[in-house]
Design an enzyme around this catalytic site. Structure first.
Site, PDB file in Angstrom:
ATOM      1  NE  ARG A   2      -3.983  -1.912   0.158  1.00  0.00           N
ATOM      2  CZ  ARG A   2      -4.962  -2.215   0.993  1.00  0.00           C
ATOM      3  NH1 ARG A   2      -5.256  -1.423   1.969  1.00  0.00           N
ATOM      4  NH2 ARG A   2      -5.656  -3.302   0.810  1.00  0.00           N
ATOM      5  NE  ARG A   6      -8.013   4.229   2.474  1.00  0.00           N
ATOM      6  CZ  ARG A   6      -8.755   3.260   2.942  1.00  0.00           C
ATOM      7  NH1 ARG A   6     -10.053   3.404   3.027  1.00  0.00           N
ATOM      8  NH2 ARG A   6      -8.222   2.136   3.352  1.00  0.00           N
ATOM      9  NE  ARG A  15     -10.477   6.027  -3.368  1.00  0.00           N
ATOM     10  CZ  ARG A  15     -11.751   5.742  -3.595  1.00  0.00           C
ATOM     11  NH1 ARG A  15     -12.438   6.410  -4.498  1.00  0.00           N
ATOM     12  NH2 ARG A  15     -12.356   4.799  -2.914  1.00  0.00           N
ATOM     13  CG  ASP A  52      -7.984  -4.546  -4.197  1.00  0.00           C
ATOM     14  OD1 ASP A  52      -7.526  -3.814  -3.305  1.00  0.00           O
ATOM     15  OD2 ASP A  52      -8.588  -5.607  -3.958  1.00  0.00           O
ATOM     16  CE1 TYR A 122     -11.725  -9.458   1.680  1.00  0.00           C
ATOM     17  CE2 TYR A 122      -9.759 -10.670   1.014  1.00  0.00           C
ATOM     18  CZ  TYR A 122     -10.368  -9.684   1.779  1.00  0.00           C
ATOM     19  OH  TYR A 122      -9.622  -8.939   2.654  1.00  0.00           O
TER      20      TYR A 122
HETATM   21  O1  CP3 Z   1       0.405  -1.019  -2.216  1.00  0.00           O
HETATM   22  C1  CP3 Z   1      -0.128  -0.473  -3.197  1.00  0.00           C
HETATM   23  O2  CP3 Z   1      -0.256   0.745  -3.324  1.00  0.00           O
HETATM   24  C2  CP3 Z   1      -0.569  -1.354  -4.312  1.00  0.00           C
HETATM   25  C3  CP3 Z   1      -1.975  -1.498  -4.485  1.00  0.00           C
HETATM   26  C4  CP3 Z   1      -2.748  -2.442  -3.593  1.00  0.00           C
HETATM   27  C5  CP3 Z   1      -4.048  -2.143  -3.121  1.00  0.00           C
HETATM   28  N1  CP3 Z   1      -4.550  -3.272  -2.528  1.00  0.00           N
HETATM   29  C6  CP3 Z   1      -4.735  -0.861  -3.290  1.00  0.00           C
HETATM   30  C7  CP3 Z   1      -5.870  -0.530  -2.417  1.00  0.00           C
HETATM   31  C8  CP3 Z   1      -2.449  -3.748  -3.191  1.00  0.00           C
HETATM   32  C9  CP3 Z   1      -1.156  -4.528  -3.357  1.00  0.00           C
HETATM   33  C10 CP3 Z   1      -3.608  -4.268  -2.540  1.00  0.00           C
HETATM   34  C11 CP3 Z   1      -3.713  -5.654  -2.045  1.00  0.00           C
HETATM   35  C12 CP3 Z   1      -4.906  -6.058  -1.281  1.00  0.00           C
HETATM   36  N2  CP3 Z   1      -6.208  -5.672  -1.446  1.00  0.00           N
HETATM   37  C13 CP3 Z   1      -4.875  -7.055  -0.292  1.00  0.00           C
HETATM   38  C14 CP3 Z   1      -3.642  -7.843   0.105  1.00  0.00           C
HETATM   39  C15 CP3 Z   1      -2.757  -7.099   1.021  1.00  0.00           C
HETATM   40  C16 CP3 Z   1      -3.379  -6.869   2.381  1.00  0.00           C
HETATM   41  O3  CP3 Z   1      -3.720  -5.692   2.644  1.00  0.00           O
HETATM   42  O4  CP3 Z   1      -3.495  -7.829   3.137  1.00  0.00           O
HETATM   43  C17 CP3 Z   1      -6.191  -7.204   0.193  1.00  0.00           C
HETATM   44  C18 CP3 Z   1      -6.651  -8.154   1.290  1.00  0.00           C
HETATM   45  C19 CP3 Z   1      -7.025  -6.337  -0.565  1.00  0.00           C
HETATM   46  C20 CP3 Z   1      -8.517  -6.184  -0.482  1.00  0.00           C
HETATM   47  C21 CP3 Z   1      -8.892  -4.809  -0.127  1.00  0.00           C
HETATM   48  N3  CP3 Z   1      -8.733  -3.706  -0.944  1.00  0.00           N
HETATM   49  C22 CP3 Z   1      -9.463  -4.359   1.077  1.00  0.00           C
HETATM   50  C23 CP3 Z   1      -9.785  -5.250   2.253  1.00  0.00           C
HETATM   51  C24 CP3 Z   1      -9.664  -2.965   0.944  1.00  0.00           C
HETATM   52  C25 CP3 Z   1     -10.335  -2.036   1.912  1.00  0.00           C
HETATM   53  C26 CP3 Z   1      -9.327  -1.578   2.915  1.00  0.00           C
HETATM   54  C27 CP3 Z   1      -9.839  -0.432   3.740  1.00  0.00           C
HETATM   55  O5  CP3 Z   1      -9.088  -0.096   4.682  1.00  0.00           O
HETATM   56  O6  CP3 Z   1     -10.900   0.143   3.483  1.00  0.00           O
HETATM   57  C28 CP3 Z   1      -9.159  -2.562  -0.303  1.00  0.00           C
HETATM   58  C29 CP3 Z   1      -9.138  -1.188  -0.837  1.00  0.00           C
HETATM   59  C30 CP3 Z   1      -7.827  -0.663  -1.324  1.00  0.00           C
HETATM   60  N4  CP3 Z   1      -6.923  -1.348  -2.085  1.00  0.00           N
HETATM   61  C31 CP3 Z   1      -7.337   0.679  -1.142  1.00  0.00           C
HETATM   62  C32 CP3 Z   1      -6.129   0.765  -1.854  1.00  0.00           C
HETATM   63  C33 CP3 Z   1      -5.261   1.975  -2.043  1.00  0.00           C
HETATM   64  C34 CP3 Z   1      -8.079   1.811  -0.438  1.00  0.00           C
HETATM   65  C35 CP3 Z   1      -9.014   2.366  -1.464  1.00  0.00           C
HETATM   66  C36 CP3 Z   1      -9.496   3.740  -1.218  1.00  0.00           C
HETATM   67  O7  CP3 Z   1     -10.514   3.863  -0.507  1.00  0.00           O
HETATM   68  O8  CP3 Z   1      -8.925   4.680  -1.774  1.00  0.00           O
END
Ligand code: CP3
Length: 316
Positions: A2, A6, A15, A52, A122
């Site tokens: 990540r 945010r 965004r 994602d 999921y």
């Molecule tokens: O690191 C990076 O910038 C690369 C992009 C990336 C994202 N998600 C962007 C993202 C990567 C590598 C992921 C992986 C991901 N996504 C995982 C595996 C890693 C981990 O965190 O365990 C998982 C389980 C997800 C599924 C996912 N995506 C969830 C559970 C959420 C919500 C999280 C939250 O706190 O609300 C996301 C959303 C997400 N993926 C965001 C980003 C930047 C936030 C989106 C936003 O609201 O702008």
């Protein structure tokens, strides 16, 4: 982990203008820009694709939406209706091509996918709750049917990662965020064995492209994963002591990890001590400095800048 997201004001600004989260993942202009934002600000050695892990269920035809403040929500799980449509991922491949062209040659571009177990969690459960009991019950009740789902995800994930490499990714990471929910023998069956199969498929199609496996929460099973998954690099979560890892995990395997994201949020001496402890333990072996999990959204960007200078000083 990540890197984009945010905690960066420039991400939040963009965004606001760009619609839903999934629209962003599939908009190459946006995805390229937010992948590069942290590199411009902090000059990290590697960029990770903005996307994602849940784009795979989407490409299989399962409904997916990200609700504001609630995280992901998937439609009903109907295994018979799933069919992989790679054209739904075309924007990801375009993003990678553009990124590889834009990034300096010395910056590594990391592509990624979710590992089959985490994606299945999921898909079956529909949303994340940290325990995934519904997915586990389904798996434990009918493990043979669950094998079919996992094996299908192995094929699709390998194909997706291979195409990422063919479109410019220099290294690939497999995120098994919920690996730590499975005890043996299920851990071997649905975490380690699928990772090994994916590694074999990727190595055959694109030899020389390293695969990083991240079985988050694996605990004592990290050793078995390191021995049997065959990945080139192992991502360690925050809880693993790097002094233990240095002794217990094979010396030819690269390790990646594992600063507590809360130390990055805290900053100051606690952050410096945490980072130095990790780097001291990893001296003399192949190692990628990373967090043990994602950057927390309240993290001050100045702490990230400071951490990157601490790492550079140490390395010099
Ligand atoms: O690191 C990076 O910038 C690369 C992009 C990336 C994202 N998600 C962007 C993202 C990567 C590598 C992921 C992986 C991901 N996504 C995982 C595996 C890693 C981990 O965190 O365990 C998982 C389980 C997800 C599924 C996912 N995506 C969830 C559970 C959420 C919500 C999280 C939250 O706190 O609300 C996301 C959303 C997400 N993926 C965001 C980003 C930047 C936030 C989106 C936003 O609201 O702008």
């Amino acid at each position: 982990m990540r890197q984009a997201g945010r905690y960066l004001p420039e991400y939040r600004d963009l965004r606001k203008t760009a619609g839903g989260f999934l629209d962003l993942c599939f908009n190459p202009d946006f995805a390229v820009e937010v992948t590069l934002q942290p590199i411009r600000r902090f000059n990290m050695d590697a960029a990770i694709l903005f996307s994602d892990i849940l784009v795979i269920p989407y490409a299989l035809g399962q409904k997916l939406e990200f609700l504001e403040g609630e995280g992901p929500n998937l439609g009903p799980f109907n295994p018979d209706a799933l069919a992989f449509d790679d054209t739904r991922l075309a924007a990801v491949y375009e993003t990678l091509r553009r990124l590889r062209a834009d990034l300096p040659a010395d910056k590594t571009l990391i592509g990624f996918a979710g590992a089959p177990w985490t994606i299945a969690c999921y898909m079956v459960q529909g949303h994340g709750d940290g325990a995934f009991n519904k997915a586990k019950i389904r798996a434990y009740k009918n493990p043979d049917a669950f094998d079919k789902l996992i094996n299908m995800l192995v094929e699709v994930t390998a194909q997706y990662l291979i195409k990422q490499a063919q479109n410019g990714a220099d290294a690939l990471q497999l995120f098994d965020s919920w690996a730590g929910l499975l005890p043996e023998p299920y851990f071997t069956r649905w975490v380690t064995t699928p990772a090994r199969k994916i590694r074999e498929l990727v190595a055959t199609a694109c030899p020389g492209v390293p695969l990083i496996g991240f079985p988050r929460g694996a605990g004592s099973l990290y050793e078995a994963y390191a021995a049997h998954a065959g990945v080139n690099c192992i991502g360690l979560d925050t809880q693993v002591d790097m002094q233990w890892a240095a002794k217990a995990l094979p010396h030819d395997v690269c390790l990646q990890g594992n600063l507590d994201p809360v130390l990055l949020l805290t900053g100051g001496k606690a952050m410096r001590d945490g980072a130095e402890r990790i780097m001291t333990a990893m001296q003399g072996r192949p190692f990628i400095f990373n967090l043990g999990h994602g950057v927390i959204k309240e993290t001050p960007p100045e702490h990230v800048a400071e951490l990157s200078s601490i790492i550079r000083e140490f390395r010099a």
